[in-house]
Design a protein around this motif. Structure first.
Motif, mmCIF file in Angstrom:
data_model
loop_
_atom_site.group_PDB
_atom_site.id
_atom_site.type_symbol
_atom_site.label_atom_id
_atom_site.label_comp_id
_atom_site.label_asym_id
_atom_site.label_seq_id
_atom_site.Cartn_x
_atom_site.Cartn_y
_atom_site.Cartn_z
ATOM 1 N N THR A 30 0.838 -1.200 0.000
ATOM 2 C CA THR A 30 0.000 0.000 0.000
ATOM 3 C C THR A 30 0.872 1.248 0.000
ATOM 4 O O THR A 30 0.567 2.236 -0.656
ATOM 5 N N ASP A 31 1.978 1.215 0.735
ATOM 6 C CA ASP A 31 2.882 2.364 0.775
ATOM 7 C C ASP A 31 3.460 2.677 -0.597
ATOM 8 O O ASP A 31 3.638 3.825 -0.959
ATOM 9 N N GLU A 32 3.749 1.634 -1.359
ATOM 10 C CA GLU A 32 4.336 1.839 -2.686
ATOM 11 C C GLU A 32 3.305 2.400 -3.664
ATOM 12 O O GLU A 32 3.633 3.133 -4.567
ATOM 13 N N GLN A 33 2.052 2.039 -3.478
ATOM 14 C CA GLN A 33 1.009 2.494 -4.388
ATOM 15 C C GLN A 33 0.663 3.953 -4.148
ATOM 16 O O GLN A 33 0.298 4.656 -5.062
ATOM 17 N N LYS A 34 0.744 4.410 -2.910
ATOM 18 C CA LYS A 34 0.475 5.793 -2.537
ATOM 19 C C LYS A 34 -0.832 6.305 -3.136
ATOM 20 O O LYS A 34 -0.860 7.254 -3.904
ATOM 21 N N ILE A 35 -1.899 5.634 -2.785
ATOM 22 C CA ILE A 35 -3.213 6.075 -3.246
ATOM 23 C C ILE A 35 -4.039 6.492 -2.031
ATOM 24 O O ILE A 35 -3.821 6.005 -0.919
ATOM 25 N N SER A 36 -4.975 7.382 -2.256
ATOM 26 C CA SER A 36 -5.832 7.857 -1.166
ATOM 27 C C SER A 36 -6.840 6.768 -0.799
ATOM 28 O O SER A 36 -7.039 5.797 -1.535
ATOM 29 N N ASP A 37 -7.502 6.970 0.333
ATOM 30 C CA ASP A 37 -8.538 6.027 0.753
ATOM 31 C C ASP A 37 -9.658 5.943 -0.273
ATOM 32 O O ASP A 37 -10.164 4.861 -0.571
ATOM 33 N N GLU A 38 -10.017 7.105 -0.846
ATOM 34 C CA GLU A 38 -11.080 7.131 -1.851
ATOM 35 C C GLU A 38 -10.672 6.356 -3.104
ATOM 36 O O GLU A 38 -11.477 5.627 -3.686
#
Length: 102
Positions: free
Chosen positions: A65-73
């Motif tokens: 998840t850290d590598e993807q760096k996407i918001s919760d939305e």
């Protein structure tokens, strides 16, 4: 990374049974059952088939998840998008394209 745990996480996120995953991935149920019961890692070919069934790349499979760096939305949107069939996904992409042009 626990590969079997990641497969299970992706399967449950989609609400898929083991049968559905094996069907979508073109695998036998015994292949997946043996991986879990013997705690063995899938071959690259098997993992590629599983990723194809989930409509993700191997890179996406291994990304944290850290590598993807996407918001919760974005995460929610992506999860919901992955639950759609190909035609529904295409319709969503068309809608996004149309919204972007306005």
């Amino acid at each position: 990374m626990d590969i079997l745990k990641r497969i299970e996480e992706l399967r449950l996120t989609r609400g898929w049974s083991i049968y559905k995953l094996t069907s979508e991935a073109g695998l036998t149920q015994s292949t997946l059952s043996n991986m879990y019961s013997r705690n063995t890692l899938p071959s690259i070919t098997t993992l590629e088939n599983i990723c194809r069934a989930f409509d993700i790349t191997l890179s996406q499979f291994f990304a944290t998840t850290d590598e993807q760096k996407i918001s919760d939305e974005e995460h929610v949107l992506l999860q919901r998008f992955r639950l759609l069939n190909k035609n529904e996904q295409s319709a969503v992409l068309t809608l996004c394209d149309n919204l972007k042009q306005n």
